[in-house]
Design a protein around this motif. Sequence first.
Motif, PDB file in Angstrom:
ATOM      1  N   TRP A 209       0.861  -1.183   0.000  1.00  0.00           N
ATOM      2  CA  TRP A 209       0.000   0.000   0.000  1.00  0.00           C
ATOM      3  C   TRP A 209       0.893   1.227   0.000  1.00  0.00           C
ATOM      4  CZ3 TRP A 209      -2.708   2.298   4.806  1.00  0.00           C
ATOM      5  CH2 TRP A 209      -3.662   3.244   4.413  1.00  0.00           C
ATOM      6  N   SER A 210       0.718   2.120  -0.941  1.00  0.00           N
ATOM      7  CA  SER A 210       1.666   3.224  -1.137  1.00  0.00           C
ATOM      8  C   SER A 210       1.794   4.129   0.080  1.00  0.00           C
ATOM      9  CB  SER A 210       1.282   4.046  -2.366  1.00  0.00           C
ATOM     10  OG  SER A 210       0.013   4.651  -2.196  1.00  0.00           O
ATOM     11  N   VAL A 211       0.735   4.240   0.881  1.00  0.00           N
ATOM     12  CA  VAL A 211       0.804   5.064   2.087  1.00  0.00           C
ATOM     13  C   VAL A 211       1.911   4.568   3.011  1.00  0.00           C
ATOM     14  CG1 VAL A 211      -0.409   5.795   4.172  1.00  0.00           C
ATOM     15  CG2 VAL A 211      -1.614   5.765   1.985  1.00  0.00           C
ATOM     16  N   LEU A 212       2.022   3.246   3.159  1.00  0.00           N
ATOM     17  CA  LEU A 212       3.066   2.678   4.016  1.00  0.00           C
ATOM     18  C   LEU A 212       4.454   2.973   3.455  1.00  0.00           C
ATOM     19  CD1 LEU A 212       1.518  -0.797   4.923  1.00  0.00           C
ATOM     20  CD2 LEU A 212       1.563   1.283   6.303  1.00  0.00           C
ATOM     21  N   TYR A 213       4.576   2.914   2.147  1.00  0.00           N
ATOM     22  CA  TYR A 213       5.857   3.206   1.496  1.00  0.00           C
ATOM     23  C   TYR A 213       6.306   4.635   1.817  1.00  0.00           C
ATOM     24  CZ  TYR A 213       9.014   4.411  -2.386  1.00  0.00           C
ATOM     25  OH  TYR A 213      10.068   4.849  -3.153  1.00  0.00           O
ATOM     26  N   TYR A 214       5.418   5.595   1.671  1.00  0.00           N
ATOM     27  CA  TYR A 214       5.794   6.987   1.909  1.00  0.00           C
ATOM     28  C   TYR A 214       5.948   7.300   3.390  1.00  0.00           C
ATOM     29  CZ  TYR A 214       5.044   7.724  -3.033  1.00  0.00           C
ATOM     30  OH  TYR A 214       5.150   7.640  -4.389  1.00  0.00           O
TER      31      TYR A 214
END
Length: 321
Positions: A209-214
Motif C-alpha cells: 500500500w503506497s501510504v506505508l511506502y511513503y
Amino acid sequence: MNSIIVASEKPKTGKTMVGSVLCSYLQSKNIKVGAISSLFDPQDSESVIPDWLKDIEVIPGMLGKAPKKTSSDLIGRAGLEIKKLSKNSLITESHLKTLEENKELAESSGSRIVYVCDKDSDISKIKEVLGPSLLGIVINNVPRYQIESLKMSLQDSNPILGFIPENRYMVSSTVDQYANHMKGKYLYESERKNDLILNVLIGGIVLDWSVLYYKSKQNVLAIIRGDRPDLHLGAMQSGTVNALMLTKAIEPIEYVYYEAKKLEIPIISVETDTHETANLVEGIVEKSVFDHPEKLNKMVIEFEKNMNFDLVSNLLETSTP
C-alpha cells in the motif's frame, strides 16, 4: 574578551553553522551578541551569519570588495574594524585561508578563534600555530558511529570544543530550492514550499500500500509520474510528504489538486521522466547552504549534546562584556 572569530582552512566545513549556533547559544545565556555578516561587501563575498537569526544584530560588510590576495595591511584593517565593533559579544566568520592569517587577524582584533575542521585534520598543528589565540576546536561532520571512538582518541587533546555528527538537515534543501534546481513549475504552490526536504522517494512499482511506502521516511519529496493518481493520493495521505514532483509534464487529475489544496502540499511539474529526474536530484546536495531556521534549531541541539561544557564555561566567561 568580547570577540570570537570562527575560522577554517577549508571551504564548506561548517563555519556559518558554528557561528550561528554560537550566536544562538550565547544569547540563550542572556549575553548580548552581534555578528558581522562579512568582512567584505556581501555582494562580492560569501554571506556569513544569516540575517534570519532572531534578535541578533547583524552588521553588514565593511571593507569593500574581497581581494584576490590578502595582505597583512588588510588583515590589520579588518582587525581594527572588529575591535571597534566588539563592544558586546561579537561573532565573525573568517574567510582567511591559512592558520597563520587567522592568527594574525585574532591578534590584531583582540579575538579568540573557534576553529572548525573535519575528523582528519591535524589537531596538533592547529594548536601549535594558533597558540593562545585558539579558544576551541569544533570537529564537524563526524560519522555517528565514529563519535565515541573519536572522543576517546582525542580526550586529552584540549581544547576540543565539540564533535558535531553528520546530520541530514545540513545537506537538506527546501521544496522551493528543489523546484528551482529541477527547473520545475508549480501546479499548486503553498507556504509549505519553504519546508525542508530530508528524503526523496520515487513512486513507481510500489508493491505494498503506497501510504506505508511513503510513511517509511520523514519530510519527503515524492517523485511520481504525472499520470499516477493512485500514488499521488497515497503520498499525500501518508502525512510525511512535503511536496509532489510530477514527471513528464503530465498534469494530474482534478481530485489530486483538491487533496493537495486541502493539505497545502505543493505540486511541481518537471519535463524530465522519473529516471532522469531522480538522477538530477543528486546535484542539489552540493548547493545546500545553512539558510533555514530549522537547521539552526537542530544544530543547537546537536551542539549542546556534544559540547565540552568546561570549555563552554570558558567561552561564556571570555565573551561576557
